[in-house]
Write a protein that holds these residues in place. Structure first.
Motif, PDB file in Angstrom:
ATOM      1  N   UNK A 109       0.824  -1.204   0.000  1.00 42.40           N
ATOM      2  CA  UNK A 109       0.000   0.000   0.000  1.00 42.40           C
ATOM      3  C   UNK A 109       0.864   1.263   0.000  1.00 42.40           C
ATOM      4  N   UNK A 110       1.915   1.255   0.829  1.00 42.16           N
ATOM      5  CA  UNK A 110       2.802   2.422   0.900  1.00 42.16           C
ATOM      6  C   UNK A 110       3.485   2.660  -0.444  1.00 42.16           C
ATOM      7  N   UNK A 111       4.016   1.602  -1.033  1.00 41.11           N
ATOM      8  CA  UNK A 111       4.722   1.779  -2.307  1.00 41.11           C
ATOM      9  C   UNK A 111       3.765   2.269  -3.398  1.00 41.11           C
ATOM     10  N   UNK A 112       2.566   1.690  -3.466  1.00 39.11           N
ATOM     11  CA  UNK A 112       1.608   2.112  -4.483  1.00 39.11           C
ATOM     12  C   UNK A 112       1.242   3.583  -4.315  1.00 39.11           C
ATOM     13  N   UNK A 113       1.037   4.020  -3.072  1.00 37.80           N
ATOM     14  CA  UNK A 113       0.710   5.421  -2.822  1.00 37.80           C
ATOM     15  C   UNK A 113       1.855   6.335  -3.232  1.00 37.80           C
ATOM     16  N   UNK A 163      14.621   1.969  -7.515  1.00 35.64           N
ATOM     17  CA  UNK A 163      14.641   2.494  -6.153  1.00 35.64           C
ATOM     18  C   UNK A 163      13.383   2.129  -5.366  1.00 35.64           C
ATOM     19  N   UNK A 164      12.741   1.039  -5.770  1.00 36.35           N
ATOM     20  CA  UNK A 164      11.469   0.660  -5.144  1.00 36.35           C
ATOM     21  C   UNK A 164      11.612   0.442  -3.643  1.00 36.35           C
ATOM     22  N   UNK A 165      12.602  -0.336  -3.242  1.00 34.73           N
ATOM     23  CA  UNK A 165      12.729  -0.630  -1.814  1.00 34.73           C
ATOM     24  C   UNK A 165      13.073   0.619  -1.027  1.00 34.73           C
ATOM     25  N   UNK A 166      13.899   1.457  -1.584  1.00 33.41           N
ATOM     26  CA  UNK A 166      14.283   2.672  -0.867  1.00 33.41           C
ATOM     27  C   UNK A 166      13.094   3.607  -0.695  1.00 33.41           C
ATOM     28  N   UNK A 175       9.908  10.982   2.932  1.00 33.37           N
ATOM     29  CA  UNK A 175       9.349  10.870   1.578  1.00 33.37           C
ATOM     30  C   UNK A 175       8.730  12.193   1.141  1.00 33.37           C
ATOM     31  N   UNK A 176       7.937  12.809   2.023  1.00 39.16           N
ATOM     32  CA  UNK A 176       7.333  14.103   1.672  1.00 39.16           C
ATOM     33  C   UNK A 176       8.414  15.137   1.389  1.00 39.16           C
ATOM     34  N   UNK A 177       9.495  15.098   2.198  1.00 35.14           N
ATOM     35  CA  UNK A 177      10.581  16.057   1.990  1.00 35.14           C
ATOM     36  C   UNK A 177      11.261  15.836   0.644  1.00 35.14           C
ATOM     37  N   UNK A 214      18.820   9.302  -4.499  1.00 36.27           N
ATOM     38  CA  UNK A 214      17.410   9.186  -4.865  1.00 36.27           C
ATOM     39  C   UNK A 214      16.917  10.472  -5.524  1.00 36.27           C
ATOM     40  N   UNK A 215      17.293  11.610  -4.971  1.00 37.30           N
ATOM     41  CA  UNK A 215      16.911  12.891  -5.568  1.00 37.30           C
ATOM     42  C   UNK A 215      17.432  12.997  -7.001  1.00 37.30           C
ATOM     43  N   UNK A 216      18.683  12.622  -7.213  1.00 36.00           N
ATOM     44  CA  UNK A 216      19.264  12.740  -8.549  1.00 36.00           C
ATOM     45  C   UNK A 216      18.618  11.761  -9.519  1.00 36.00           C
ATOM     46  N   UNK A 217      18.319  10.552  -9.032  1.00 36.65           N
ATOM     47  CA  UNK A 217      17.682   9.569  -9.918  1.00 36.65           C
ATOM     48  C   UNK A 217      16.312  10.050 -10.377  1.00 36.65           C
TER      49      UNK A 217
END
Length: 418
Positions: A109-113, A163-166, A175-177, A214-217
């Motif tokens: 659920x978290x990943x889908x959101x 980067x799915x797991x991250x 995540x919001x940040x 993650x930001x750069x990707x």
């Protein structure tokens, strides 16, 4: 006979293994299906109470909507006509998650959101990129090939896969940040700044360092600089100066040494701007080997540092005679391939069958052999790679070759100074 608990555990394993690819790719229908291994007539006769209990379990199983059990009629001479459950089918990912419950369902659920959130913001990032002069459609770097035109969804899908797991493991605040910082970065140029200089409230250099990759990707598909290997190597696609992007050099010719300095760890951006024209550049994969190299006319040695082929971006390599010396294993040839894709004049030393056979007693097993295609290898290098594989995926590490033997081979390439 597969019980409801057995089938649920199988669905749980499938959900953990596949929900990320289901979410960012094509949703399968059914999402999960398994045969229930119904008993034969002989098995029923051998233990009738067990077979009856199994059928009762499936009749009473509480299954979410979109999960169904297929029943078949079996006619057995000894026990008559029976309705037997034969297959369970879950048509949607959500149905699997609802049935499995617990941590796997929460993770799905978290990943889908979060995928949905990133894709919504990707539309904004694409519009912002176009407004600031980037291509009207986002592009997707592909191992140095020309960028492909893609929709925002298509552009971020490979990043979401990698980067799915991250993305899943980030706490909600981080995540919001990440998303908010990317929104800000799309509107504000930061090229040339260091992490400490970023004027983003609440974002310090430690937070940026933890989340930079993650930001750069996520930003790369919407940045024209993502296709420029020199810019990416030096500053990343965001343009933020990376204090750790260093290249290690050993200046073998005293005449080329700045202020007499022999060994240097230099920011790759500064090394790229160095006005030097070596006749020969030797790239080696072992730092101890680098430090043992003797003086040689017109030569600079570079530490290759594994699959990080950042040194290939140094502009003064393009006009030099280049030699690469790496480990004699499949990964060593994979690294060579990455270098040669950008520096086609690159030759090798001590990466041939003769060297491999000379030190057969020093072979060890390669823990993670490379299996991909290596189209830039010469015929001699291909023979060496094939010998490594046919011998059982062995390797001959660079540092195990006796120094006297190695030095004799290097002497044929370098003009050693007395």
């Amino acid at each position: 006979m597969l019980t409801p608990a057995d089938a649920r555990e199988s669905a749980r394993a499938k959900l953990l293994r596949s929900h990320r690819s289901w979410t960012v790719g094509e949703r399968p229908d059914p999402a999960f299906s398994c045969g229930l291994r119904p008993p034969t007539e002989q098995a029923v006769l051998a233990d009738l109470p067990r077979a009856q209990a199994w059928v009762r379990q499936w009749r009473e199983a509480a299954l979410p909507e979109d999960i169904e059990v297929q029943w078949q009629e079996r006619t057995w001479r000894s026990v008559g006509r029976q309705q037997i459950p034969v297959r369970l089918t879950a048509h949607t990912v959500e149905a699997v998650a609802a049935w499995v419950g617990g941590a796997p369902a929460r993770e799905q659920r978290v990943f889908a959101q979060r995928v949905a959130t990133v894709r919504r913001h990707a539309e904004r990032w694409a519009r912002s990129a176009a407004a600031h002069g980037a291509p009207s459609s986002p592009h997707l770097p592909d191992d140095g090939a020309a960028a492909r035109e893609a929709s925002p969804d298509d552009a971020v899908t490979p990043v979401l896969r990698r980067h799915a797991q991250r993305l899943t493991d980030l706490d909600e605040a981080d995540f919001r940040a990440v998303v908010e910082v990317l929104d800000w970065l799309q509107e504000h140029p930061v090229a040339g700044m260091r992490p400490r200089q970023l004027p983003i409230r609440g974002v310090d250099s430690k937070w940026f360092g933890r989340h930079r990759s993650l930001l750069e990707a996520l930003a790369a598909p919407f940045r024209p600089s993502a296709s420029d290997p020199v810019v990416v190597s030096a500053r990343g696609v965001l343009g933020v100066v990376d204090s750790h992007a260093l290249v290690r050099l050993r200046i073998l010719d005293p005449a080329l040494r700045p202020a007499g300095i022999r060994d240097m760890d230099v920011p790759v951006e500064q090394a790229s701007e160095w006005a030097v024209t070596p006749e020969h550049v030797l790239i080696v994969e072992n730092s101890e080997t680098l430090l043992c190299l003797p003086d040689a006319a017109g030569t600079i040695a570079v530490w290759g540092h594994g699959h990080d082929t950042t040194p290939a971006s140094l502009p003064w390599l393009s006009e030099a005679d280049l030699t690469y010396w790496g480990d004699l294993d499949s990964q060593g040839f994979a690294i060579l391939h990455r270098y040669r894709a950008r520096l086609p004049q690159l030759r090798t030393v001590l990466m041939d069958v003769e060297t491999l056979e000379q030190f057969k007693d020093l072979w060890v097993a390669e823990p993670t052999p490379f299996r991909g295609s290596l189209s830039t290898l010469t015929s001699a290098e291909v023979r060496a790679l094939e010998r490594l594989r046919t011998a059982g995926d062995v390797r001959l590490e660079q540092e195990r070759i006796p120094w006297s033997y190695a030095l004799a081979a290097l002497t044929s390439r370098l003009r050693l100074l007395p």
